[in-house]
Enzyme design. Sequence first.
Site, short mmCIF file in Angstrom:
data_model
loop_
_atom_site.label_atom_id
_atom_site.label_comp_id
_atom_site.label_asym_id
_atom_site.label_seq_id
_atom_site.Cartn_x
_atom_site.Cartn_y
_atom_site.Cartn_z
N ALA A 41 -49.25 -2.71 1.94
CA ALA A 41 -50.55 -2.57 1.28
C ALA A 41 -50.49 -3.45 0.05
O ALA A 41 -49.41 -3.69 -0.51
CB ALA A 41 -50.77 -1.12 0.89
N GLU A 82 -41.71 2.22 0.18
CA GLU A 82 -42.58 2.86 -0.82
C GLU A 82 -41.83 3.62 -1.91
O GLU A 82 -42.24 3.59 -3.07
CB GLU A 82 -43.58 3.80 -0.13
CG GLU A 82 -44.74 3.09 0.56
CD GLU A 82 -44.42 2.65 1.98
OE1 GLU A 82 -43.24 2.67 2.38
OE2 GLU A 82 -45.36 2.28 2.69
#
Length: 260
Positions: free
Chosen positions: A66, A135
Amino acid sequence: MEFNTILVEREEFLAQVTINRPTKLNALNRDTIKELHRAFKALDKDKNTKVIILTGSGDKAFVAGADISEFANFSVKKGEALAKKGQELLFNFVENMKTPVIAGVNGFALGGGLELAMACHFRVASDNAKMGLPEVSLGVIPGYGGTQRLPQLIGKGMAMELIMTAGMIDAPKALSCGLVNHVVKQEELLPLCKKIAAKITNNSSVAIGHAIKAVNAGFNTTLDGYNAEIKAFGKCFGTADFREGTTAFLEKRKADFPGK
Ligand code: COA
């Protein structure tokens, strides 16, 4: 259809969707997610699209995650909304399409990129591909389905290790743990995806759509997969594809399915 961040190409019954932000390693920003949703929605409705290949532009990345620059200053509420919207518009949407989507993983598939590849129905990788969910190295967790789909694909223990270490695995390792189905040289990636796609297009698109639904139901804790299979099996009997498939078999000829 006009797009700024993706390319959509057609070749008979095949559509190729390419995420096209190579200078940002095809990172998924808001526009890309919206455009992918629009493209997939239209292709899923299109009677002439029987298989979709999803890949990244350039030779370095499928999708490097992302777009970190977009959410770096988000609040708790905004963070939750980001994950919810992304899951609805893209990740769950792709997984539940009736048209098969093959991920051609042509390089880095990290974070949201691996999550997108995992939302596809299956994955083929080039030998330079690197996959991971980094992440926790950013102080966040996978939010586009990664904590759910990675354990489904490679098992809980392996998934926990990959998530906790924020590490990357290479293509042979991804093959050995079932994350991808095939690994080939980069120049052979799209040809192999197309070869598999051609085999799929020989079969009933309607039946394939029902099969996807039944398989997915087994991974949905609110549904009974066996019951979903029974219902989907029954529905096939009412389709023109079923009449054509069985008739062609009995007449010893190749089926010509009316389709979607
Ligand atoms: N979001 C936003 N931009 C990203 C990005 C991401 N997830 N991944 C890469 N980019 C951008 C870089 O900022 C850089 O842009 P710039 O040239 O304007 O500075 C460009 O893409 C090229 O990336 P770069 O880091 O220079 O390439 P590299 O070969 O040195 O490293 C990676 C490649 C994939 C290891 C590295 O880009 C990376 O770690 N990306 C982030 C991966 C990640 O954590 N994803 C999960 C997000 S939740």
